[in-house]
Design an enzyme around this catalytic site. Structure first.
Site, PDB file in Angstrom:
ATOM      1  N   LYS A 194       0.849  -1.205   0.000  1.00  0.00           N
ATOM      2  CA  LYS A 194       0.000   0.000   0.000  1.00  0.00           C
ATOM      3  C   LYS A 194       0.882   1.251   0.000  1.00  0.00           C
ATOM      4  O   LYS A 194       2.097   1.168   0.218  1.00  0.00           O
ATOM      5  CB  LYS A 194      -0.896  -0.031   1.241  1.00  0.00           C
ATOM      6  CG  LYS A 194      -0.119  -0.045   2.561  1.00  0.00           C
ATOM      7  CD  LYS A 194      -1.002  -0.441   3.741  1.00  0.00           C
ATOM      8  CE  LYS A 194      -0.202  -0.447   5.035  1.00  0.00           C
ATOM      9  NZ  LYS A 194      -0.975  -1.021   6.162  1.00  0.00           N
ATOM     10  N   TYR A 237      16.006  29.416   9.210  1.00  0.00           N
ATOM     11  CA  TYR A 237      14.784  30.112   9.625  1.00  0.00           C
ATOM     12  C   TYR A 237      14.718  30.192  11.145  1.00  0.00           C
ATOM     13  O   TYR A 237      15.006  29.224  11.843  1.00  0.00           O
ATOM     14  CB  TYR A 237      13.548  29.371   9.097  1.00  0.00           C
ATOM     15  CG  TYR A 237      13.326  29.577   7.613  1.00  0.00           C
ATOM     16  CD1 TYR A 237      13.096  30.855   7.090  1.00  0.00           C
ATOM     17  CD2 TYR A 237      13.339  28.498   6.737  1.00  0.00           C
ATOM     18  CE1 TYR A 237      12.887  31.039   5.729  1.00  0.00           C
ATOM     19  CE2 TYR A 237      13.131  28.677   5.381  1.00  0.00           C
ATOM     20  CZ  TYR A 237      12.905  29.954   4.882  1.00  0.00           C
ATOM     21  OH  TYR A 237      12.703  30.138   3.533  1.00  0.00           O
TER      22      TYR A 237
END
Ligand SMILES: *Cc1c(COP(=O)(O)O)cnc(C)c1O
Length: 361
Positions: free
Chosen positions: A35, A255
């Site tokens: 999956k 950042y």
């Protein structure tokens, strides 16, 4: 030209990992779970590399349809089953097995007359409280399903373990006994174990096993790596340095300036970020291999880049190879540094990452 960020897949490792499953469960049939795009490795690629599996499992109908359209001929079980009549049509058209876990599904099946058209895995909820019927409802549901013309007989029986990766948790043995007690008098083959069940709980090994993560060479346990379990990791994630520069005490990196330089060092900028699937929450200190040697991540992970402290290799230069996980750096270790599980890292590789298959695979 190789793009900056790429994953190399050692597909020969898939067959090896399947052999490990068979060593733990020599008499069981193997339903290989592919999956979520084969846990990020490519669903069709994994189906092809795991040809020796007895069946495949996917989560959704559309995943199963794609496998069939690509020519995969093994049984394919859809773990979430179908949610509406249209999805049942697709299951039938593409000969996919349905997991049946809800009254709504049962009602849809009862309205159909096609003889034996749909192979079914009836799911018991033994305590995970996600999908499945409760033990008290199970025998009644089984009887109703057994009377559905469309259902191919015998019905197969399954459950899913909620905490099999915790070797100490007695709940797993309780789930297994509840399953065995509930289905004791019902005909049909049994399936219980995921990877952690296969590796830890021999009581969970029955007619069919459902390995996922271990087939990709990854450990389901927090305290070990796939390599330590004798598995071979398939995926390596790589990039390169794109800038190298001196850093002075007091310089802030990235950042929000969360990392502040205390001793003069050399900064490296690597072309990989959360836009590639590298985890946004990897902490400062997360290991990164530059030229095969460990250096620490510093500063915040940004969309396209990360920054590393090259103090231990100031001669590194733009273009030098970087490994984010793979040979010499277990994805399990990176997951721990990012407060996640390795499943999310391999599943999370984005479209921008070019997938390369290792030679000879
Ligand atoms: C995903 C899944 C598996 C495989 O689990 P792993 O931990 O990856 O081995 C098995 N069974 C079900 C029902 C699943 O959803």
């Amino acid at each position: 030209m190789i793009p900056a960020a790429y994953a190399v897949l050692d597909l020969a490792a898939a067959a090896h990992n399947l052999q490990v499953v068979k060593r733990y469960a020599p008499r069981a049939k193997v339903m290989a779970v592919i999956k979520a795009n084969g846990y990020g490795h490519g669903m069709l690629r994994m189906a092809t590399s795991l040809q020796a599996a007895d069946a495949f499992a996917v989560a959704r109908v559309d995943e199963g349809v794609r496998l069939r359209k690509s020519g995969i001929s093994q049984r394919i079980a859809v773990l979430e089953g179908f949610t509406c009549a249209e999805e049942l049509e697709a299951l039938l058209a593409y000969q996919l097995d349905a997991v049946v876990h809800s009254m709504a599904q049962l009602t849809i099946l009862e309205s159909r007359a096609e003889q034996g058209a749909c192979a079914v895995w009836l799911k018991l909820d033994t305590g995970m409280n996600r999908l499945g019927f409760k033990p008290k409802d199970f025998p009644g549901v089984y009887q109703r399903l057994n009377q559905c013309a469309i259902v191919k007989k015998p019905i197969s029986l399954m459950t899913h373990l909620a905490n099999a990766d915790d070797q100490q948790d007695p709940a797993t043995l309780e789930q297994i006994s509840l399953f065995k007690d509930t289905v004791a008098t019902l005909p049909g083959l049994h399936s219980i174990a995921n990877s952690a069940g296969i590796l830890t709980w021999p009581q969970a090994i029955s007619d069919w096993v459902r390995p996922g993560v271990m087939l990709y060479g990854i450990s389901p346990f927090a305290e070990s790596t796939g390599g330590q379990l004798g598995l071979k990791p398939i995926m390596g994630l790589h990039s390169r340095l794109i800038a190298v520069k001196p850093l002075l005490p007091g310089d802030k990196v990235g950042y929000a300036g969360t990392w502040v330089c205390s001793l003069a060092t050399t900064l490296g900028v690597v072309a990989i970020g959360y836009g590639d699937g590298y985890p946004r929450y990897a902490k400062a200190g997360t290991p990164v291999l530059v030229n095969g040697r460990r250096v620490p991540l510093i500063g915040r992970v940004s969309m396209d880049m990360i920054t590393v402290d090259l103090g231990s290799q100031p001669d590194a230069k733009p273009g030098d190879p970087v490994t984010l996980w793979g040979d010499g750096l277990a994805v399990e270790e990176i997951a721990a540094c990012a407060d996640t599980i390795p499943y999310t890292l391999v599943c999370g590789i984005t479209q921008r990452v070019q997938i390369l298959e290792k030679d000879g695979a």
